[in-house]
Motif scaffolding. Sequence first.
Motif, PDB file in Angstrom:
ATOM      1  N   LYS A  64       7.003   0.125 -11.335  1.00 16.18           N
ATOM      2  CA  LYS A  64       7.685  -0.234 -10.046  1.00 16.18           C
ATOM      3  C   LYS A  64       6.772   0.664  -8.998  1.00 16.18           C
ATOM      4  CE  LYS A  64      11.032  -3.070 -10.937  1.00 16.18           C
ATOM      5  NZ  LYS A  64      12.310  -2.518 -11.380  1.00 16.18           N
ATOM      6  N   THR A  65       6.601   1.931  -9.468  1.00 19.96           N
ATOM      7  CA  THR A  65       5.863   2.944  -8.656  1.00 19.96           C
ATOM      8  C   THR A  65       4.491   2.774  -8.643  1.00 19.96           C
ATOM      9  OG1 THR A  65       5.730   4.578 -10.403  1.00 19.96           O
ATOM     10  CG2 THR A  65       7.618   4.698  -8.881  1.00 19.96           C
ATOM     11  N   GLU A  66       3.842   2.120  -9.451  1.00 21.16           N
ATOM     12  CA  GLU A  66       2.321   1.556  -9.588  1.00 21.16           C
ATOM     13  C   GLU A  66       2.391   0.400  -8.568  1.00 21.16           C
ATOM     14  OE1 GLU A  66      -0.055   2.703 -13.337  1.00 21.16           O
ATOM     15  OE2 GLU A  66       1.060   0.875 -13.741  1.00 21.16           O
ATOM     16  N   ALA A  67       3.471  -0.358  -8.387  1.00 15.47           N
ATOM     17  CA  ALA A  67       3.393  -1.417  -7.626  1.00 15.47           C
ATOM     18  C   ALA A  67       3.511  -1.055  -6.274  1.00 15.47           C
ATOM     19  CB  ALA A  67       4.405  -2.460  -7.860  1.00 15.47           C
ATOM     20  N   LEU A  68       4.476  -0.158  -5.991  1.00 13.35           N
ATOM     21  CA  LEU A  68       4.394   0.546  -4.554  1.00 13.35           C
ATOM     22  C   LEU A  68       3.395   1.298  -4.233  1.00 13.35           C
ATOM     23  CD1 LEU A  68       8.200   1.921  -5.295  1.00 13.35           C
ATOM     24  CD2 LEU A  68       7.630   0.213  -3.691  1.00 13.35           C
ATOM     25  N   SER A  69       2.827   2.014  -4.968  1.00 10.68           N
ATOM     26  CA  SER A  69       1.501   2.603  -4.570  1.00 10.68           C
ATOM     27  C   SER A  69       0.603   1.723  -3.752  1.00 10.68           C
ATOM     28  CB  SER A  69       0.816   3.520  -5.673  1.00 10.68           C
ATOM     29  OG  SER A  69      -0.268   4.078  -5.288  1.00 10.68           O
ATOM     30  N   ALA A  70       0.239   0.591  -4.757  1.00 10.57           N
ATOM     31  CA  ALA A  70      -0.566  -0.581  -4.335  1.00 10.57           C
ATOM     32  C   ALA A  70      -0.268  -1.103  -2.936  1.00 10.57           C
ATOM     33  CB  ALA A  70      -0.823  -1.463  -5.529  1.00 10.57           C
ATOM     34  N   SER A  71       1.130  -1.522  -2.751  1.00 11.03           N
ATOM     35  CA  SER A  71       1.448  -2.176  -1.618  1.00 11.03           C
ATOM     36  C   SER A  71       1.489  -1.221  -0.317  1.00 11.03           C
ATOM     37  CB  SER A  71       3.003  -2.511  -1.783  1.00 11.03           C
ATOM     38  OG  SER A  71       3.522  -3.035  -0.597  1.00 11.03           O
ATOM     39  N   LEU A  72       1.615   0.050  -0.517  1.00 13.74           N
ATOM     40  CA  LEU A  72       1.664   1.031   0.666  1.00 13.74           C
ATOM     41  C   LEU A  72       0.222   1.198   0.914  1.00 13.74           C
ATOM     42  CD1 LEU A  72       4.448   3.540  -0.586  1.00 13.74           C
ATOM     43  CD2 LEU A  72       4.384   2.510   1.350  1.00 13.74           C
ATOM     44  N   LEU A  73      -0.585   1.119   0.043  1.00 11.64           N
ATOM     45  CA  LEU A  73      -2.099   1.371   0.469  1.00 11.64           C
ATOM     46  C   LEU A  73      -2.621   0.169   1.100  1.00 11.64           C
ATOM     47  CD1 LEU A  73      -3.993   2.791  -2.902  1.00 11.64           C
ATOM     48  CD2 LEU A  73      -3.878   3.796  -0.544  1.00 11.64           C
ATOM     49  N   ARG A  74      -1.937  -0.972   0.866  1.00 13.47           N
ATOM     50  CA  ARG A  74      -2.406  -2.208   1.806  1.00 13.47           C
ATOM     51  C   ARG A  74      -1.968  -2.057   3.018  1.00 13.47           C
ATOM     52  NH1 ARG A  74      -1.448  -4.664  -3.213  1.00 13.47           N
ATOM     53  NH2 ARG A  74       0.946  -5.321  -2.483  1.00 13.47           N
ATOM     54  N   ARG A  75      -0.621  -1.328   3.173  1.00 14.24           N
ATOM     55  CA  ARG A  75       0.081  -1.293   4.458  1.00 14.24           C
ATOM     56  C   ARG A  75      -0.931  -0.188   5.378  1.00 14.24           C
ATOM     57  NH1 ARG A  75       4.174  -4.411   4.286  1.00 14.24           N
ATOM     58  NH2 ARG A  75       5.424  -4.875   2.531  1.00 14.24           N
ATOM     59  N   VAL A  76      -1.676   0.479   4.943  1.00  8.96           N
ATOM     60  CA  VAL A  76      -2.455   1.504   5.678  1.00  8.96           C
ATOM     61  C   VAL A  76      -3.245   0.827   6.927  1.00  8.96           C
ATOM     62  CG1 VAL A  76      -4.499   3.430   5.646  1.00  8.96           C
ATOM     63  CG2 VAL A  76      -2.623   3.200   3.974  1.00  8.96           C
ATOM     64  N   ASP A  77      -3.850  -0.332   6.264  1.00  8.12           N
ATOM     65  CA  ASP A  77      -4.396  -1.354   7.251  1.00  8.12           C
ATOM     66  C   ASP A  77      -3.608  -2.107   7.926  1.00  8.12           C
ATOM     67  OD1 ASP A  77      -7.299  -0.303   7.021  1.00  8.12           O
ATOM     68  OD2 ASP A  77      -7.354  -0.783   5.081  1.00  8.12           O
ATOM     69  N   LEU A  78      -2.844  -2.922   7.162  1.00  8.09           N
ATOM     70  CA  LEU A  78      -1.715  -3.808   7.944  1.00  8.09           C
ATOM     71  C   LEU A  78      -0.934  -3.237   8.922  1.00  8.09           C
ATOM     72  CD1 LEU A  78      -0.138  -5.420   4.700  1.00  8.09           C
ATOM     73  CD2 LEU A  78      -1.976  -6.451   6.263  1.00  8.09           C
ATOM     74  N   ASP A  79      -0.648  -1.825   9.073  1.00  3.55           N
ATOM     75  CA  ASP A  79      -0.096  -1.431  10.186  1.00  3.55           C
ATOM     76  C   ASP A  79      -0.930  -1.468  11.423  1.00  3.55           C
ATOM     77  OD1 ASP A  79       2.240   0.238  11.074  1.00  3.55           O
ATOM     78  OD2 ASP A  79       0.690   1.460  11.759  1.00  3.55           O
ATOM     79  N   ALA A  80      -2.335  -1.259  11.298  1.00  2.00           N
ATOM     80  CA  ALA A  80      -3.226  -1.227  12.482  1.00  2.00           C
ATOM     81  C   ALA A  80      -3.194  -2.496  12.920  1.00  2.00           C
ATOM     82  CB  ALA A  80      -4.497  -0.667  12.040  1.00  2.00           C
ATOM     83  N   GLU A  81      -3.239  -3.663  12.222  1.00  2.00           N
ATOM     84  CA  GLU A  81      -3.185  -4.979  12.426  1.00  2.00           C
ATOM     85  C   GLU A  81      -2.077  -5.438  13.563  1.00  2.00           C
ATOM     86  OE1 GLU A  81      -3.714  -7.623   9.322  1.00  2.00           O
ATOM     87  OE2 GLU A  81      -5.465  -6.345   8.472  1.00  2.00           O
ATOM     88  N   ALA A  82      -0.973  -4.822  13.074  1.00  2.00           N
ATOM     89  CA  ALA A  82       0.182  -5.163  13.954  1.00  2.00           C
ATOM     90  C   ALA A  82       0.113  -4.744  15.383  1.00  2.00           C
ATOM     91  CB  ALA A  82       1.643  -4.509  13.319  1.00  2.00           C
ATOM     92  N   PHE A  83      -0.491  -3.389  15.366  1.00  2.00           N
ATOM     93  CA  PHE A  83      -0.891  -2.805  16.795  1.00  2.00           C
ATOM     94  C   PHE A  83      -1.921  -3.627  17.441  1.00  2.00           C
ATOM     95  CE2 PHE A  83      -3.784  -0.026  19.216  1.00  2.00           C
ATOM     96  CZ  PHE A  83      -2.863   0.520  20.090  1.00  2.00           C
ATOM     97  N   ASN A  84      -2.827  -4.078  16.721  1.00  3.61           N
ATOM     98  CA  ASN A  84      -3.658  -4.880  17.498  1.00  3.61           C
ATOM     99  C   ASN A  84      -2.922  -6.342  18.243  1.00  3.61           C
ATOM    100  OD1 ASN A  84      -5.690  -3.226  16.921  1.00  3.61           O
ATOM    101  ND2 ASN A  84      -6.202  -4.400  15.131  1.00  3.61           N
ATOM    102  N   GLY A  85      -1.931  -6.855  17.472  1.00  2.00           N
ATOM    103  CA  GLY A  85      -1.356  -7.725  18.011  1.00  2.00           C
ATOM    104  C   GLY A  85      -0.739  -7.569  19.540  1.00  2.00           C
ATOM    105  N   VAL A  86      -0.131  -6.506  19.581  1.00  3.61           N
ATOM    106  CA  VAL A  86       0.608  -5.768  20.692  1.00  3.61           C
ATOM    107  C   VAL A  86      -0.357  -5.847  21.809  1.00  3.61           C
ATOM    108  CG1 VAL A  86       1.689  -3.892  21.851  1.00  3.61           C
ATOM    109  CG2 VAL A  86       2.399  -4.669  19.724  1.00  3.61           C
ATOM    110  N   MET A  87      -1.572  -5.358  21.524  1.00  5.88           N
ATOM    111  CA  MET A  87      -2.637  -5.105  22.570  1.00  5.88           C
ATOM    112  C   MET A  87      -3.102  -6.593  23.015  1.00  5.88           C
ATOM    113  SD  MET A  87      -3.142  -1.885  23.366  1.00  5.88           S
ATOM    114  CE  MET A  87      -1.480  -2.063  22.984  1.00  5.88           C
TER     115      MET A  87
END
Length: 207
Positions: A64-87
């Motif tokens: 479970k934690t290996e899967a969470l680590s991989a998912s959270l790493l993807r979210r490092v870049d996904l979070d910036a994409e969400a901000f770009n949508g607001v702009m």
Amino acid sequence: MLVKQSAEEFCKVLASDATAPAGGRVAALSGALAASLVAMVCRLSIGRKECEQYANTLTDALGKTEALSASLLRRVDLDAEAFNGVMAAFAMPKGTDDEKQIRAAEIERAYKEAVQSPLSIARECRDVVFFANKIVGKANADAIGELGVAGQQALAGLEGAIMNVQLNLPPIKDEKYKREMTDRVTGLLAEGRKFQHTVYKHVLEQL
């Protein structure tokens, strides 16, 4: 992609005057680091005689934690994409009444999307500290320090992500949605702090 950069390069980007928000990215990375530490503790425990009776719990937490680590790493870049949508929504034309109405609706949608990104980070950081708590007293005693740091890192990611949710809520007009999100992050924070307290207390007792 920031996650493909070295730690040194990543820190330089964070320290720059880039317009993309850094807080959400750091929260996601903090959670990913915490998840990796929990996975490490599980690996250092599985197969040891004193941990045999907890093998199933440790193996489950490892996966479970290996899967969470991989998912959270993807979210490092996904979070910036969400901000770009607001702009992008704010950049839409507003010369006519129709354009203003369409733009307002898109800004509302974009902010809701911007809330969902840190909310997902918060949820996964809560899950990380849950698994840290789950293996307390069942893992290799020599890795107690790593487990303690994992709990601290996961809580930092959780609290940082929730802060970003709260920062994105005020511009949203949908009051029902705002109440639902506020209730959700309140619950996540309470759970995360409870789990982390157990981990931290256990570490201190072993000193």
